[in-house]
Design a protein around this motif. Structure first.
Motif, PDB file in Angstrom:
ATOM      1  N   VAL A   9       0.867  -1.157   0.000  1.00 23.24           N
ATOM      2  CA  VAL A   9       0.000   0.000   0.000  1.00 23.24           C
ATOM      3  C   VAL A   9       0.903   1.205   0.000  1.00 23.24           C
ATOM      4  O   VAL A   9       1.690   1.360   0.898  1.00 23.24           O
ATOM      5  CB  VAL A   9      -0.900   0.048   1.226  1.00 23.24           C
ATOM      6  N   LEU A  10       0.772   2.048  -1.002  1.00 22.20           N
ATOM      7  CA  LEU A  10       1.555   3.258  -1.043  1.00 22.20           C
ATOM      8  C   LEU A  10       0.598   4.418  -0.926  1.00 22.20           C
ATOM      9  O   LEU A  10      -0.202   4.661  -1.815  1.00 22.20           O
ATOM     10  CB  LEU A  10       2.328   3.374  -2.351  1.00 22.20           C
ATOM     11  N   LEU A  11       0.683   5.091   0.174  1.00 21.61           N
ATOM     12  CA  LEU A  11      -0.142   6.259   0.395  1.00 21.61           C
ATOM     13  C   LEU A  11       0.764   7.462   0.344  1.00 21.61           C
ATOM     14  O   LEU A  11       1.697   7.559   1.102  1.00 21.61           O
ATOM     15  CB  LEU A  11      -0.819   6.202   1.768  1.00 21.61           C
ATOM     16  N   THR A  12       0.492   8.402  -0.547  1.00 25.25           N
ATOM     17  CA  THR A  12       1.386   9.521  -0.703  1.00 25.25           C
ATOM     18  C   THR A  12       0.626  10.821  -0.557  1.00 25.25           C
ATOM     19  O   THR A  12      -0.465  10.962  -1.072  1.00 25.25           O
ATOM     20  CB  THR A  12       2.031   9.485  -2.102  1.00 25.25           C
ATOM     21  N   ILE A  13       1.189  11.780   0.142  1.00 25.08           N
ATOM     22  CA  ILE A  13       0.580  13.078   0.295  1.00 25.08           C
ATOM     23  C   ILE A  13       1.311  14.051  -0.611  1.00 25.08           C
ATOM     24  O   ILE A  13       2.492  14.235  -0.504  1.00 25.08           O
ATOM     25  CB  ILE A  13       0.670  13.562   1.744  1.00 25.08           C
ATOM     26  N   ASN A  14       0.591  14.715  -1.488  1.00 24.72           N
ATOM     27  CA  ASN A  14       1.208  15.575  -2.490  1.00 24.72           C
ATOM     28  C   ASN A  14       0.307  16.769  -2.747  1.00 24.72           C
ATOM     29  O   ASN A  14      -0.869  16.716  -2.493  1.00 24.72           O
ATOM     30  CB  ASN A  14       1.407  14.768  -3.788  1.00 24.72           C
ATOM     31  N   GLY A  15       0.868  17.854  -3.273  1.00 23.74           N
ATOM     32  CA  GLY A  15       0.097  19.065  -3.493  1.00 23.74           C
ATOM     33  C   GLY A  15      -0.837  18.986  -4.684  1.00 23.74           C
ATOM     34  O   GLY A  15      -1.635  19.886  -4.909  1.00 23.74           O
ATOM     35  N   VAL A  16      -0.748  17.974  -5.488  1.00 22.77           N
ATOM     36  CA  VAL A  16      -1.581  17.843  -6.671  1.00 22.77           C
ATOM     37  C   VAL A  16      -2.331  16.531  -6.592  1.00 22.77           C
ATOM     38  O   VAL A  16      -1.778  15.519  -6.191  1.00 22.77           O
ATOM     39  CB  VAL A  16      -0.720  17.868  -7.954  1.00 22.77           C
ATOM     40  N   ALA A  17      -3.587  16.542  -6.966  1.00 29.51           N
ATOM     41  CA  ALA A  17      -4.364  15.301  -6.996  1.00 29.51           C
ATOM     42  C   ALA A  17      -4.122  14.601  -8.322  1.00 29.51           C
ATOM     43  O   ALA A  17      -4.330  15.175  -9.376  1.00 29.51           O
ATOM     44  CB  ALA A  17      -5.853  15.600  -6.829  1.00 29.51           C
ATOM     45  N   TYR A  18      -3.672  13.356  -8.271  1.00 29.51           N
ATOM     46  CA  TYR A  18      -3.394  12.593  -9.474  1.00 29.51           C
ATOM     47  C   TYR A  18      -4.513  11.579  -9.675  1.00 29.51           C
ATOM     48  O   TYR A  18      -4.659  10.650  -8.907  1.00 29.51           O
ATOM     49  CB  TYR A  18      -2.063  11.862  -9.352  1.00 29.51           C
ATOM     50  N   ALA A  19      -5.290  11.785 -10.741  1.00 35.27           N
ATOM     51  CA  ALA A  19      -6.361  10.840 -11.034  1.00 35.27           C
ATOM     52  C   ALA A  19      -5.786   9.539 -11.592  1.00 35.27           C
ATOM     53  O   ALA A  19      -6.424   8.508 -11.542  1.00 35.27           O
ATOM     54  CB  ALA A  19      -7.350  11.457 -12.012  1.00 35.27           C
ATOM     55  N   ILE A 209      -1.318   1.069  -4.587  1.00 33.99           N
ATOM     56  CA  ILE A 209      -0.592   2.329  -4.628  1.00 33.99           C
ATOM     57  C   ILE A 209      -1.547   3.477  -4.360  1.00 33.99           C
ATOM     58  O   ILE A 209      -2.650   3.505  -4.884  1.00 33.99           O
ATOM     59  CB  ILE A 209       0.035   2.557  -6.023  1.00 33.99           C
ATOM     60  N   GLY A 210      -1.111   4.439  -3.551  1.00 32.88           N
ATOM     61  CA  GLY A 210      -1.874   5.659  -3.349  1.00 32.88           C
ATOM     62  C   GLY A 210      -1.000   6.880  -3.535  1.00 32.88           C
ATOM     63  O   GLY A 210       0.184   6.851  -3.233  1.00 32.88           O
ATOM     64  N   ARG A 211      -1.588   7.928  -4.059  1.00 33.68           N
ATOM     65  CA  ARG A 211      -0.873   9.200  -4.193  1.00 33.68           C
ATOM     66  C   ARG A 211      -1.854  10.298  -3.816  1.00 33.68           C
ATOM     67  O   ARG A 211      -2.682  10.697  -4.618  1.00 33.68           O
ATOM     68  CB  ARG A 211      -0.344   9.386  -5.603  1.00 33.68           C
ATOM     69  N   PHE A 212      -1.750  10.796  -2.560  1.00 32.92           N
ATOM     70  CA  PHE A 212      -2.673  11.792  -2.031  1.00 32.92           C
ATOM     71  C   PHE A 212      -2.053  13.183  -2.075  1.00 32.92           C
ATOM     72  O   PHE A 212      -0.972  13.341  -2.643  1.00 32.92           O
ATOM     73  CB  PHE A 212      -3.104  11.399  -0.624  1.00 32.92           C
ATOM     74  N   ALA A 213      -2.685  14.173  -1.423  1.00 36.52           N
ATOM     75  CA  ALA A 213      -2.263  15.532  -1.739  1.00 36.52           C
ATOM     76  C   ALA A 213      -2.083  16.483  -0.570  1.00 36.52           C
ATOM     77  O   ALA A 213      -3.002  16.724   0.186  1.00 36.52           O
ATOM     78  CB  ALA A 213      -3.265  16.152  -2.715  1.00 36.52           C
ATOM     79  N   ASP A 214      -0.887  16.985  -0.413  1.00 33.32           N
ATOM     80  CA  ASP A 214      -0.562  18.222   0.307  1.00 33.32           C
ATOM     81  C   ASP A 214       0.932  18.450   0.179  1.00 33.32           C
ATOM     82  O   ASP A 214       1.723  17.775   0.832  1.00 33.32           O
ATOM     83  CB  ASP A 214      -0.961  18.171   1.786  1.00 33.32           C
ATOM     84  N   GLY A 215       1.328  19.363  -0.663  1.00 39.97           N
ATOM     85  CA  GLY A 215       2.699  19.508  -1.128  1.00 39.97           C
ATOM     86  C   GLY A 215       3.786  19.377  -0.092  1.00 39.97           C
ATOM     87  O   GLY A 215       4.722  18.604  -0.252  1.00 39.97           O
ATOM     88  N   ALA A 216       3.712  20.140   0.994  1.00 38.44           N
ATOM     89  CA  ALA A 216       4.776  20.121   1.992  1.00 38.44           C
ATOM     90  C   ALA A 216       4.824  18.818   2.771  1.00 38.44           C
ATOM     91  O   ALA A 216       5.805  18.534   3.454  1.00 38.44           O
ATOM     92  CB  ALA A 216       4.600  21.292   2.954  1.00 38.44           C
ATOM     93  N   LEU A 217       3.759  18.015   2.672  1.00 39.32           N
ATOM     94  CA  LEU A 217       3.666  16.784   3.448  1.00 39.32           C
ATOM     95  C   LEU A 217       3.843  15.529   2.597  1.00 39.32           C
ATOM     96  O   LEU A 217       3.541  14.431   3.055  1.00 39.32           O
ATOM     97  CB  LEU A 217       2.320  16.731   4.167  1.00 39.32           C
ATOM     98  N   LEU A 218       4.295  15.723   1.392  1.00 38.11           N
ATOM     99  CA  LEU A 218       4.422  14.603   0.462  1.00 38.11           C
ATOM    100  C   LEU A 218       5.167  13.420   1.089  1.00 38.11           C
ATOM    101  O   LEU A 218       6.287  13.567   1.566  1.00 38.11           O
ATOM    102  CB  LEU A 218       5.157  15.082  -0.781  1.00 38.11           C
ATOM    103  N   TYR A 219       4.537  12.242   1.116  1.00 40.97           N
ATOM    104  CA  TYR A 219       5.203  11.042   1.611  1.00 40.97           C
ATOM    105  C   TYR A 219       4.606   9.781   1.008  1.00 40.97           C
ATOM    106  O   TYR A 219       3.498   9.797   0.481  1.00 40.97           O
ATOM    107  CB  TYR A 219       5.155  10.971   3.144  1.00 40.97           C
ATOM    108  N   SER A 220       5.362   8.718   1.096  1.00 43.57           N
ATOM    109  CA  SER A 220       4.887   7.409   0.646  1.00 43.57           C
ATOM    110  C   SER A 220       5.018   6.412   1.782  1.00 43.57           C
ATOM    111  O   SER A 220       5.984   6.449   2.539  1.00 43.57           O
ATOM    112  CB  SER A 220       5.725   6.905  -0.534  1.00 43.57           C
ATOM    113  N   VAL A 221       4.046   5.546   1.890  1.00 42.77           N
ATOM    114  CA  VAL A 221       4.139   4.429   2.840  1.00 42.77           C
ATOM    115  C   VAL A 221       3.800   3.144   2.095  1.00 42.77           C
ATOM    116  O   VAL A 221       2.859   3.124   1.300  1.00 42.77           O
ATOM    117  CB  VAL A 221       3.217   4.626   4.065  1.00 42.77           C
ATOM    118  N   ILE A 222       4.579   2.112   2.325  1.00 44.76           N
ATOM    119  CA  ILE A 222       4.429   0.859   1.591  1.00 44.76           C
ATOM    120  C   ILE A 222       4.251  -0.294   2.561  1.00 44.76           C
ATOM    121  O   ILE A 222       5.047  -0.463   3.480  1.00 44.76           O
ATOM    122  CB  ILE A 222       5.652   0.575   0.702  1.00 44.76           C
ATOM    123  N   TYR A 223       3.213  -1.073   2.354  1.00 39.79           N
ATOM    124  CA  TYR A 223       2.976  -2.287   3.140  1.00 39.79           C
ATOM    125  C   TYR A 223       3.124  -3.496   2.228  1.00 39.79           C
ATOM    126  O   TYR A 223       2.645  -3.470   1.105  1.00 39.79           O
ATOM    127  CB  TYR A 223       1.576  -2.296   3.725  1.00 39.79           C
TER     128      TYR A 223
END
Length: 240
Positions: A9-19, A209-223
């Protein structure tokens, strides 16, 4: 690999929403079983570490690279480096991977399910209150929390369940702790828009895989779940 089931599971926080997050991530795939990660994008650059096959990374391949056969990667504890393109399998729908579709999202957008005839993956978030005043950014590993934001309404990753061949695998609470989303991002349907699931056609590795949104908080987590059991958690910042 024999009868290995891996779940990422990759959860990512990013400033842009990626469809569409296809191709933002990949795994090491080298005939030697591991590959070199170099400091710069050329074969003369020092090797900073070696990564074994199936290790997940976030990937960016640019034509501006000195050697166009290299891609920049990020992994582990926010480590950066370069790897040869032909040592990577991109996580995208292709000859190697089947894409498992999103089949349902709850009305409040806090739960989502991905499924095909072989696999079902359920992801769920729960509302929590964060006391920013008592938040110690030096000792806390909570990802997705803005330490300077007075907003305290967050959603915590509650649980992840994988059903494979009628066996249910629930990740331990220690694996899902410290993964947060601001209410804004969850309310904007990030589960539906920023997550994807792939299944390796050959060995049944499963990647979510996940890619979520908030630019300064961009991160990935993998299970990862391997051999029908929870294997490991990897997490890193993606902020530039």
């Amino acid at each position: 690999m024999k009868n290995i089931i891996s779940f990422l599971v990759l959860l990512t926080i990013n400033g842009v929403a990626y469809a569409n997050i296809d191709g933002y991530y990949g795994v090491i795939n080298d005939p030697d079983g591991y590959t070199n990660i170099r400091k710069q994008d050329n074969l003369k650059s020092p090797v900073i570490t070696k990564l074994s096959n199936s290790t997940p990374l976030s990937i960016e391949c640019e034509d501006s690279s000195i050697d166009k056969n290299f891609c920049s990667v990020r992994f582990g504890k926010t480590q950066d480096g370069f790897v040869y393109k032909n040592r990577l399998n991109l996580l995208t729908a292709n000859a190697t991977f089947n894409k498992i579709p999103l089949t349902s999202v709850s009305r409040d957008k806090t739960q989502g399910a991905f499924s095909n005839k072989d696999v079902r993956v359920n992801v769920a978030f729960s509302p929590v209150k964060i006391d920013i005043k008592n938040f110690n950014e030096q000792t806390s590993s909570k990802f997705g929390i803005n330490k300077s934001d007075p907003v305290v309404d967050y959603y915590k990753l509650r649980d992840i369940k994988v059903t494979f061949k009628n066996r249910v695998i629930t990740l331990p609470s220690s694996a899902t702790q410290d993964i947060y989303l601001n209410y804004y991002f969850l309310s904007h349907n990030q589960i539906a828009n920023n997550m994807a699931v792939y299944q390796n056609k050959k060995d049944n590795h499963i990647y979510i895989i996940g890619r979520f949104a908030d630019g300064a908080l961009l991160y990935s987590v993998i299970y990862e779940i391997k051999d029908g059991k929870y294997f490991r958690k990897s997490v890193w910042s993606e902020a530039i």
